[in-house]
Scaffold this active site. Sequence first.
Site: not given
Ligand code: NAD
Ligand code: TYD
Length: 332
Positions: A36, A84, A125-126, A148, A152, A177, A187, A274
Amino acid sequence: MRKYLVTGGAGFIGSNYIRYMLNKYKDVSIINLDKLTYAGNLENLKDVENDPRYEFVKGDIGDEAIVDELIAKADVVVNFAAESHVDRSIGAPDDFIKTDIFGAFVLLEAARKHHVDRFIQISTDEVYGSIENGSFKETDPLMPSSPYSASKTGADRLAFSYFVTYGVPVIITRCSNNYGPFHYPEKLIPLFITNALEDKPLPIYGDGLYVRDWIYVEDHCAGVDFVTEKGEPGEVYNIGGGNERTNLEITDYVLRKLEKPETLKTFVKDRPGHDRRYAVDCSKMNAMGWKPKHDLTQALDKTISWYIDNRSWWEKIKSGEYLDYYKQQYQS
Ligand code: NAD
Ligand code: TYD
């Protein structure tokens, strides 16, 4: 009854995944281990909190004692827990190293000791870094460029090493994403929807021509379930949405849909380091018979409606911790 340990299940994708699994299967039990952090929110799971098949445990994946106790009871571990957000990793990388790398190590050690059936490492994918043309295959070199994505990558390769060295049945997914309900409003998509709803500026980094491939979160959840069932240990699977858009295209769509003025678009200082474009080749998953089900426009409309209908969820977040200093640092 198959027993899952899901980590980070109170976050965006983890909470959607838990809901997806409880709806799809009768015979599963899920323990959600989540620290949390600012991103973890038990409101994301209100509708399942009383399900007898579900249990929440507050704790850190870096805590050996708790991890050992919970993995001893699990058949399948799905590790979503991570710091994340790229912008936060630029401001303060420490927790990314602690959770994304060290936390994964603690989980893998316990998985090795207790002989789990599957260990799913949710990578991204990052890890490949940016690509100007074409798309990355699972076998391409990894060139992460933010703290980040580097963290990962550490976890991704550490997980692979536990398969090669110790035979832990690890499967790694690299998804593009995500967007959808319960996405934390720091995000791009949830930030821009909620800012537009509040008539606040939408901060576009640099020229806004950065490209991301967007996948609806439910498709990601289905992909993770698919590789858990059909994937091979030691393998990596790209999961993509097949919807590449520039940030400006996403911005314009959100503004048009919400009937908000173009003047909310605000070009701000670029994010350091970026990545210009992410793109994954999903032919491996496609050949296994999997592809995403959701169309970007329809699922984005559904997402926008969710933020309209769930205003109190994101207003609570935006009025507190959200306005933190890492975020403000890059928007002058
Ligand atoms: P998020 O930030 O919304 O959620 C992360 C969760 O992990 C939170 O509930 C947080 O409390 C928990 N957490 C953080 N540190 C912790 C710890 N030390 N121990 C236990 N819990 C912990 O992230 P998300 O967007 O749901 O992403 C989830 C996973 O998917 C991540 O591993 C991320 O790298 C991966 N991922 C995300 C995306 C995306 O677009 N969001 C895309 C590809 C992969
Ligand atoms: P983000 O949602 O942070 O995902 P990621 O960087 O992990 O792909 O950002 C998506 C794209 O949007 C990235 O090119 C950065 C851009 N971005 C903005 O232009 N303005 C913003 O305020 C944010 C959060 C992201």
